[in-house]
Design a protein around this motif. Structure first.
Motif, PDB file in Angstrom:
ATOM      1  N   GLN A  18       0.837  -1.205   0.000  1.00 34.65           N
ATOM      2  CA  GLN A  18       0.000   0.000   0.000  1.00 34.65           C
ATOM      3  C   GLN A  18       0.875   1.258   0.000  1.00 34.65           C
ATOM      4  OE1 GLN A  18      -3.984  -0.480   2.268  1.00 34.65           O
ATOM      5  NE2 GLN A  18      -2.445  -1.427   3.560  1.00 34.65           N
ATOM      6  N   LYS A  41      -1.270   2.376  10.860  1.00 30.25           N
ATOM      7  CA  LYS A  41      -2.579   2.610  11.475  1.00 30.25           C
ATOM      8  C   LYS A  41      -2.384   3.440  12.730  1.00 30.25           C
ATOM      9  CE  LYS A  41      -4.813  -1.818  10.463  1.00 30.25           C
ATOM     10  NZ  LYS A  41      -3.844  -2.903  10.528  1.00 30.25           N
ATOM     11  N   LEU A  67      -4.253  -4.806  18.961  1.00 34.10           N
ATOM     12  CA  LEU A  67      -4.127  -3.701  17.995  1.00 34.10           C
ATOM     13  C   LEU A  67      -3.045  -3.953  16.956  1.00 34.10           C
ATOM     14  CD1 LEU A  67      -4.563  -0.627  20.387  1.00 34.10           C
ATOM     15  CD2 LEU A  67      -6.306  -1.966  19.207  1.00 34.10           C
ATOM     16  N   SER A  68      -2.016  -4.710  17.335  1.00 35.82           N
ATOM     17  CA  SER A  68      -0.964  -5.034  16.370  1.00 35.82           C
ATOM     18  C   SER A  68      -0.796  -6.540  16.296  1.00 35.82           C
ATOM     19  CB  SER A  68       0.367  -4.410  16.798  1.00 35.82           C
ATOM     20  OG  SER A  68       0.944  -5.161  17.857  1.00 35.82           O
ATOM     21  N   ASN A  69      -0.176  -6.993  15.220  1.00 39.66           N
ATOM     22  CA  ASN A  69       0.269  -8.383  15.132  1.00 39.66           C
ATOM     23  C   ASN A  69       1.791  -8.360  15.211  1.00 39.66           C
ATOM     24  OD1 ASN A  69       1.155 -10.901  14.456  1.00 39.66           O
ATOM     25  ND2 ASN A  69      -0.260 -11.188  12.733  1.00 39.66           N
TER      26      ASN A  69
ATOM     27  N   LEU B  56      -9.608  -4.238  11.386  1.00 41.54           N
ATOM     28  CA  LEU B  56      -8.337  -4.280  12.134  1.00 41.54           C
ATOM     29  C   LEU B  56      -7.275  -5.005  11.322  1.00 41.54           C
ATOM     30  CD1 LEU B  56      -6.925  -3.375  14.739  1.00 41.54           C
ATOM     31  CD2 LEU B  56      -7.641  -5.524  15.792  1.00 41.54           C
ATOM     32  N   ARG B  57      -7.319  -6.311  11.297  1.00 38.43           N
ATOM     33  CA  ARG B  57      -6.527  -7.138  10.382  1.00 38.43           C
ATOM     34  C   ARG B  57      -7.381  -8.369  10.108  1.00 38.43           C
ATOM     35  NH1 ARG B  57      -3.555  -6.095  14.608  1.00 38.43           N
ATOM     36  NH2 ARG B  57      -4.015  -8.160  15.422  1.00 38.43           N
ATOM     37  N   GLU B  93      -3.376 -15.426  13.218  1.00 37.48           N
ATOM     38  CA  GLU B  93      -3.623 -14.444  14.282  1.00 37.48           C
ATOM     39  C   GLU B  93      -3.660 -15.127  15.646  1.00 37.48           C
ATOM     40  OE1 GLU B  93      -3.958 -11.166  14.686  1.00 37.48           O
ATOM     41  OE2 GLU B  93      -3.558 -10.596  12.616  1.00 37.48           O
ATOM     42  N   HIS B  95      -1.835 -17.544  16.408  1.00 38.15           N
ATOM     43  CA  HIS B  95      -0.476 -18.084  16.571  1.00 38.15           C
ATOM     44  C   HIS B  95      -0.489 -19.612  16.705  1.00 38.15           C
ATOM     45  CE1 HIS B  95       0.568 -13.924  16.879  1.00 38.15           C
ATOM     46  NE2 HIS B  95      -0.085 -13.768  18.022  1.00 38.15           N
ATOM     47  N   ARG B 103      -1.237  -8.202   2.612  1.00 34.73           N
ATOM     48  CA  ARG B 103      -1.821  -7.748   1.360  1.00 34.73           C
ATOM     49  C   ARG B 103      -1.066  -8.327   0.156  1.00 34.73           C
ATOM     50  NH1 ARG B 103      -5.340  -3.329   0.247  1.00 34.73           N
ATOM     51  NH2 ARG B 103      -5.846  -3.657   2.416  1.00 34.73           N
ATOM     52  N   LEU B 107      -1.483  -5.813  -4.916  1.00 35.22           N
ATOM     53  CA  LEU B 107      -2.614  -5.054  -4.366  1.00 35.22           C
ATOM     54  C   LEU B 107      -3.986  -5.421  -4.924  1.00 35.22           C
ATOM     55  CD1 LEU B 107      -1.138  -1.447  -4.045  1.00 35.22           C
ATOM     56  CD2 LEU B 107      -1.929  -2.894  -2.181  1.00 35.22           C
TER      57      LEU B 107
END
Lengths: 81, 222
Positions: A18, A41, A67-69, B56-57, B93, B95, B103, B107
Motif C-alpha cells: 500500500q 494505522k 491492535l498489532s500483530n 483491524l486485520r 492471528e 499463533h 496484502r 494489491l
C-alpha cells in the motif's frame, strides 16, 4: 479526558504494497519529494482524566495482543495533550 | 465422523465447506462463533470469507471469538483443524501456526484457478494425495501473501511443514511460493486456496479439492 495514541507500523523488513502504491502515485501528481512511503494505522483511545501508569501499561498489553500483530508489526504508545 | 464448520459474522464459504465434508462421506456440523462449544465434533474447519469485515486485520477479531477458546485447546491436543483463506488468517492471528498473511504484493484481489503442489502428504488434511501431486483449486483473496522471518522460513522448509506450494508464477508474493503450512504435529493446516470449491466438476474447476476432506476422515480412522 485524554487521548492515548497507538501507532502501528509494518516492520521495516515487511513489504508494504500500500505504501509503495502511494509512493508511486505521488510523482504522478507532481510531488517529487518522496523517496519512500510506509503506511500504518493510528488508534486514538479516549480515557477519563489523565491516563495512569497502570492504564498505559494495559494499553501496551492490548496493543501487543489485539491492535498489532507482533509477527509483522511494531507499535508505539503515547499520550496526546 | 463429525466435522465442525465455524461461521463467523462475514464468513462466506461455510456452506461450501460443509458440502465438501458431506461429499467426502463425513457429517458436517455447524458451529457458531459466539458459542464456546464444539458439539462433540472430531475435527474443525475454519472457512473462508471476510469475518468481522476484515476490520483491524484479517482474522484478528475472529481469533478472540468465544468458539476459539475450546477450539484452540482441542487443536493443541491434536484435533485436526483446517483453516482455509480467512481461516488461515485466523490460525495465524491465533499463533497456532507461525507467520502472517499480508496484502497481495500487486494489491489486487485475486480470483483464479490455481495449480498447487502437495509437498507434504503426511498431515491430517493431505494424506489422500501423493507426494508432489499437482492439483488445481480456486484461489481468491486480497491478503494472501504469506510472510515470516528468515528463521521461521528455514524451520518450515527444514521440517517439511510447507504442505502446499504454488506452481508457476507467484500469485500474491508469498515467501517461497507458500500456499499452505502445518503445525509441527501436522494436525493443524492453514491453506490459502480453496479446496471446498473444487469437489464437483459442475460447480468448480474439477474435483481436486476433495482430497483434503477425505484425508481428515482417514486420519481419524487411524
Amino acid at each position: 479526558m485524554a487521548t492515548i495514541v497507538v501507532d502501528v507500523m509494518l516492520k521495516p523488513e515487511i513489504l508494504d504494497p500500500q505504501g509503495k502504491a502511494v509512493a508511486s502515485a505521488l510523482p504522478r501528481l507532481g510531488f517529487t519529494f518522496a523517496t519512500d512511503v510506509r503506511q500504518g494505522k493510528r488508534f486514538e483511545i479516549t480515557v477519563d482524566g489523565e491516563p495512569t501508569a497502570a492504564q498505559l501499561a494495559e494499553v501496551e498489553v492490548a496493543a501487543e495482543k489485539l491492535l498489532s500483530n507482533p509477527v509483522i508489526e511494531n507499535f508505539t504508545v503515547r499520550v496526546e495533550k | 465422523m463429525k466435522i465442525g464448520v465455524v461461521t463467523f459474522p462475514g464468513t462466506l464459504d461455510d456452506r461450501d465447506a460443509a458440502r465438501a465434508v458431506r461429499y467426502a462421506g463425513g457429517e458436517a456440523v455447524a458451529l457458531w462463533h459466539d458459542d464456546a462449544e464444539l458439539k462433540g465434533v472430531d475435527a474443525v474447519i475454519l472457512p473462508g470469507g471476510f469475518s468481522y469485515g476484515d476490520y483491524l486485520r484479517c482474522g484478528a477479531i475472529s481469533r478472540f471469538s468465544p468458539v476459539m477458546e475450546p477450539l484452540i485447546a482441542a487443536a493443541m491436543g491434536g484435533m485436526p483443524l483446517l483453516g482455509i483463506c480467512n481461516g488461515f488468517q485466523v490460525l495465524a492471528e491465533a499463533h497456532l501456526i507461525p507467520g502472517a498473511l499480508t496484502r497481495n504484493q500487486h494489491l489486487h484481489f485475486l480470483c483464479t484457478d490455481q495449480k498447487i503442489r502437495i509437498e507434504n502428504n503426511n498431515t491430517a488434511w493431505t494424506n489422500s494425495y501423493t507426494k508432489d501431486q499437482e492439483i488445481v483449486i480456486p484461489l481468491k483473496n486480497g491478503e494472501g501473501s504469506y510472510q515470516c522471518d528468515d528463521e521461521t522460513l528455514k524451520m518450515l522448509e527444514g521440517e517439511g511443514r510447507i504442505i502446499a506450494r504454488y506452481v508457476g508464477e507467484n500469485p500474491n508474493g508469498s515467501r517461497n511460493l507458500i500456499a499452505g503450512i502445518s503445525n509441527e504435529r501436522g494436525n493443524i493446516v492453514g491453506l490459502m486456496p480453496h479446496p471446498e470449491h473444487a469437489i464437483d466438476a459442475l460447480t468448480g474447476p474439477g474435483v481436486d479439492g476433495l482430497g483434503f476432506f477425505t484425508s481428515v476422515l482417514k486420519a481419524m480412522v487411524k
